[in-house]
Write a protein that holds these residues in place. Structure first.
Motif, mmCIF file in Angstrom:
data_model
loop_
_atom_site.group_PDB
_atom_site.id
_atom_site.type_symbol
_atom_site.label_atom_id
_atom_site.label_comp_id
_atom_site.label_asym_id
_atom_site.label_seq_id
_atom_site.Cartn_x
_atom_site.Cartn_y
_atom_site.Cartn_z
ATOM 1 N N HIS A 100 23.898 -3.957 39.673
ATOM 2 C CA HIS A 100 24.560 -4.959 38.824
ATOM 3 C C HIS A 100 25.483 -5.846 39.655
ATOM 4 O O HIS A 100 25.585 -7.049 39.408
ATOM 5 C CB HIS A 100 25.352 -4.267 37.716
ATOM 6 C CG HIS A 100 24.477 -3.716 36.640
ATOM 7 N ND1 HIS A 100 24.956 -3.071 35.527
ATOM 8 C CD2 HIS A 100 23.124 -3.709 36.506
ATOM 9 C CE1 HIS A 100 23.962 -2.703 34.747
ATOM 10 N NE2 HIS A 100 22.845 -3.062 35.327
ATOM 11 N N MET A 101 26.140 -5.250 40.646
ATOM 12 C CA MET A 101 26.997 -6.055 41.502
ATOM 13 C C MET A 101 26.155 -6.986 42.377
ATOM 14 O O MET A 101 26.518 -8.149 42.587
ATOM 15 C CB MET A 101 27.867 -5.155 42.376
ATOM 16 C CG MET A 101 28.807 -5.924 43.299
ATOM 17 S SD MET A 101 30.060 -4.864 44.023
ATOM 18 C CE MET A 101 30.254 -5.641 45.624
ATOM 19 N N ALA A 102 25.016 -6.503 42.888
ATOM 20 C CA ALA A 102 24.129 -7.351 43.676
ATOM 21 C C ALA A 102 23.576 -8.495 42.833
ATOM 22 O O ALA A 102 23.447 -9.630 43.308
ATOM 23 C CB ALA A 102 22.980 -6.520 44.254
ATOM 24 N N ALA A 103 23.288 -8.211 41.556
ATOM 25 C CA ALA A 103 22.814 -9.270 40.660
ATOM 26 C C ALA A 103 23.919 -10.281 40.387
ATOM 27 O O ALA A 103 23.676 -11.491 40.310
ATOM 28 C CB ALA A 103 22.320 -8.652 39.347
ATOM 29 N N ARG B 296 14.890 -13.855 40.782
ATOM 30 C CA ARG B 296 14.794 -14.455 39.456
ATOM 31 C C ARG B 296 13.482 -14.015 38.825
ATOM 32 O O ARG B 296 12.491 -13.799 39.503
ATOM 33 C CB ARG B 296 14.832 -15.979 39.539
ATOM 34 C CG ARG B 296 16.184 -16.534 39.921
ATOM 35 C CD ARG B 296 16.202 -18.053 39.807
ATOM 36 N NE ARG B 296 15.254 -18.664 40.718
ATOM 37 C CZ ARG B 296 14.271 -19.485 40.370
ATOM 38 N NH1 ARG B 296 14.087 -19.786 39.100
ATOM 39 N NH2 ARG B 296 13.469 -20.002 41.271
ATOM 40 N N GLN B 297 13.499 -13.894 37.490
ATOM 41 C CA GLN B 297 12.286 -13.503 36.779
ATOM 42 C C GLN B 297 11.721 -14.675 35.992
ATOM 43 O O GLN B 297 12.458 -15.495 35.447
ATOM 44 C CB GLN B 297 12.573 -12.356 35.807
ATOM 45 C CG GLN B 297 12.834 -11.027 36.492
ATOM 46 C CD GLN B 297 12.806 -9.883 35.502
ATOM 47 O OE1 GLN B 297 11.977 -9.862 34.586
ATOM 48 N NE2 GLN B 297 13.706 -8.930 35.689
ATOM 49 N N GLY C 293 4.950 -11.427 28.403
ATOM 50 C CA GLY C 293 3.927 -10.456 28.064
ATOM 51 C C GLY C 293 3.840 -9.361 29.107
ATOM 52 O O GLY C 293 4.838 -8.760 29.493
ATOM 53 N N ASP C 294 2.610 -9.095 29.593
ATOM 54 C CA ASP C 294 2.433 -8.056 30.602
ATOM 55 C C ASP C 294 2.373 -8.626 32.010
ATOM 56 O O ASP C 294 2.015 -7.928 32.958
ATOM 57 C CB ASP C 294 1.159 -7.257 30.322
ATOM 58 C CG ASP C 294 -0.079 -8.142 30.340
ATOM 59 O OD1 ASP C 294 0.072 -9.382 30.382
ATOM 60 O OD2 ASP C 294 -1.201 -7.596 30.304
ATOM 61 N N LYS C 295 2.744 -9.893 32.157
ATOM 62 C CA LYS C 295 2.716 -10.540 33.466
ATOM 63 C C LYS C 295 4.143 -10.724 33.958
ATOM 64 O O LYS C 295 4.902 -11.528 33.420
ATOM 65 C CB LYS C 295 2.014 -11.891 33.382
ATOM 66 C CG LYS C 295 1.845 -12.556 34.750
ATOM 67 C CD LYS C 295 1.059 -13.850 34.646
ATOM 68 C CE LYS C 295 0.868 -14.487 36.024
ATOM 69 N NZ LYS C 295 0.105 -15.761 35.936
ATOM 70 N N ALA C 296 4.500 -9.964 34.990
ATOM 71 C CA ALA C 296 5.843 -10.047 35.561
ATOM 72 C C ALA C 296 5.802 -10.862 36.846
ATOM 73 O O ALA C 296 5.050 -10.541 37.765
ATOM 74 C CB ALA C 296 6.380 -8.648 35.842
ATOM 75 N N VAL C 297 6.574 -11.910 36.893
ATOM 76 C CA VAL C 297 6.625 -12.789 38.060
ATOM 77 C C VAL C 297 8.046 -12.775 38.609
ATOM 78 O O VAL C 297 8.994 -13.118 37.909
ATOM 79 C CB VAL C 297 6.210 -14.233 37.703
ATOM 80 C CG1 VAL C 297 6.299 -15.118 38.940
ATOM 81 C CG2 VAL C 297 4.809 -14.261 37.125
ATOM 82 N N LEU C 298 8.187 -12.365 39.862
ATOM 83 C CA LEU C 298 9.480 -12.363 40.532
ATOM 84 C C LEU C 298 9.511 -13.515 41.525
ATOM 85 O O LEU C 298 8.570 -13.704 42.296
ATOM 86 C CB LEU C 298 9.728 -11.040 41.250
ATOM 87 C CG LEU C 298 9.818 -9.802 40.354
ATOM 88 C CD1 LEU C 298 10.079 -8.564 41.186
ATOM 89 C CD2 LEU C 298 10.896 -9.967 39.301
ATOM 90 N N MET C 299 10.597 -14.257 41.518
ATOM 91 C CA MET C 299 10.703 -15.447 42.354
ATOM 92 C C MET C 299 11.775 -15.218 43.430
ATOM 93 O O MET C 299 12.077 -14.080 43.770
ATOM 94 C CB MET C 299 11.034 -16.656 41.476
ATOM 95 C CG MET C 299 10.062 -16.811 40.307
ATOM 96 S SD MET C 299 10.522 -18.060 39.114
ATOM 97 C CE MET C 299 10.144 -19.543 40.044
ATOM 98 N N GLY C 300 12.349 -16.285 43.962
ATOM 99 C CA GLY C 300 13.405 -16.161 44.959
ATOM 100 C C GLY C 300 14.686 -15.637 44.335
ATOM 101 O O GLY C 300 14.783 -15.464 43.118
ATOM 102 N N ILE C 301 15.686 -15.380 45.153
ATOM 103 C CA ILE C 301 16.937 -14.841 44.631
ATOM 104 C C ILE C 301 17.569 -15.835 43.654
ATOM 105 O O ILE C 301 17.384 -17.046 43.772
ATOM 106 C CB ILE C 301 17.920 -14.498 45.761
ATOM 107 C CG1 ILE C 301 18.249 -15.724 46.618
ATOM 108 C CG2 ILE C 301 17.386 -13.377 46.615
ATOM 109 C CD1 ILE C 301 19.326 -15.481 47.643
ATOM 110 N N SER C 302 18.329 -15.303 42.703
ATOM 111 C CA SER C 302 18.866 -16.135 41.618
ATOM 112 C C SER C 302 19.983 -17.062 42.085
ATOM 113 O O SER C 302 20.229 -18.093 41.473
ATOM 114 C CB SER C 302 19.384 -15.241 40.493
ATOM 115 O OG SER C 302 20.509 -14.499 40.927
#
Length: 339
Positions: A244-247, A254-255, A259-268
């Motif tokens: 939580h501190m890292a977030a 970033r998300q 649905g069932d498709k999870a896409v993770l992008m660069g840092i927020s």
């Protein structure tokens, strides 16, 4: 007669808007107060929950109201905005704050003591001077490049090259250009002196703080990073865990999922840019020197660098350091590197 249970305060410079409700959500007060009237309004009232957006002055007001026995909570403005109804004005903003602070899922901003704000002021003042120095170096390099004189961007190179250029009679600079660069160089030296003054202040804070010294034992964390982190998060009790501190620092992906498709992008890149930059700079040093070392962190950094590249390995180390810092602050233990 119902009593105030929750109050939202829309802070400003001179006029403050308050919106208060009872336990059932019935509006009891909706009015403006001048700066000198705010504390008097809460002075004789029973303990209640007070919500404010984190902004300039919010930590000071929070401390004063807490001294009266009230439960004060600071929230990020971005989490309050969805609760604003209709048009934006002070009254609706205060109502939105009052509504948001009652929600159990709203993340809170860590409240800071006077000492924490003093340390943050040191860092912010120093960073302002560093930014001025960077701009000044860029201007001097540009002016000299117009005269056919080029050198690398390194600040160390600037410290060596400018005096040499000014001292040489055959540098190709006219009298007016030489005087102009000399004045800018004098300004640069003054900035260097002032930055060194703040460095000494930060070093003194570091030496007098036991938590900062514990945090600085972590690989990639120095006195500046340690003092800045401790000033920002205190003992880390406002975060449930290290992730939580890292977030909060913007060091997680970033998300963009559905649905069932999870896409993770660069840092927020959320939270404090200054804190994130300090952690990333320290992590970059760890990754850069890892090939010459055999400790577990360096070996992990080398493997990650081979798989994912230098930049991703750097961010991963910064994320790991943020989690370790949280654990060190929360437990009060000394950092023990993996054997």
């Amino acid at each position: 007669m119902s009593e105030l249970a929750t109050v939202g305060i829309d802070l400003a410079k001179s006029v403050f808007q308050i919106h208060g409700v009872d336990e059932s959500g019935q509006v009891l007060v909706r009015r403006q107060l001048r700066r000198g009237q705010l504390l008097a309004f809460f002075q004789k009232r029973p303990r209640c929950l007070i919500g404010m957006e984190a902004c300039a002055g919010s930590h000071d007001w929070g401390r004063r109201l807490q001294e009266m026995g009230h439960d004060v909570r600071l929230m990020p403005p971005s989490y309050v905005k969805p609760y604003v109804k209709r048009q934006k004005n002070d009254g609706n903003d205060a109502e939105a704050i009052c509504t948001a602070v009652r929600q159990p899922h709203i993340p809170l901003v860590p409240k800071k003591s006077v000492e924490q704000q003093d340390i943050q002021a040191l860092h912010r003042a120093r960073q302002r001077l560093v930014n001025h120095r960077t701009a000044l170096v860029s201007q001097m390099r540009g002016l000299l490049l117009d005269r056919g004189i080029a050198f690398a961007k390194s600040i160390t190179r600037v410290r060596r090259m400018i005096p040499e250029i000014l001292a040489r009679a055959d540098s190709g600079l006219s009298t007016m250009a030489r005087e102009t660069i000399a004045e800018l160089w004098d300004f640069f030296c003054d900035l260097e002196r002032r930055i060194e003054h703040f460095d000494k202040k930060i070093e003194a804070v570091f030496k007098s703080s036991e938590p900062c010294q514990r945090v600085a034992r972590i690989k990639g964390v120095g006195p500046k990073t340690a003092t800045a982190i401790v000033a920002a998060v205190g003992d880390g009790s406002d975060f449930r865990n290290g992730r939580h501190m890292a977030a909060w620092l913007g060091l997680v992906p970033r998300q963009f999922s559905s649905g069932d498709k999870a896409v993770l992008m660069g840092i927020s890149k959320r939270g404090s840019q200054h804190l994130r930059s300090l952690l990333v700079h320290g992590a970059r040093a760890v990754v850069r020197t890892a090939p010459n070392k055999n400790d577990p962190i360096s070996q992990w950094a080398n493997q990650l660098r081979e798989r994912r590249g230098f930049n991703r390995a750097t961010v991963a180390i910064a994320n790991k350091n943020a989690r370790i810092i949280w654990a060190v602050l929360r437990t009060g233990d000394q950092y023990r590197a993996a054997a």
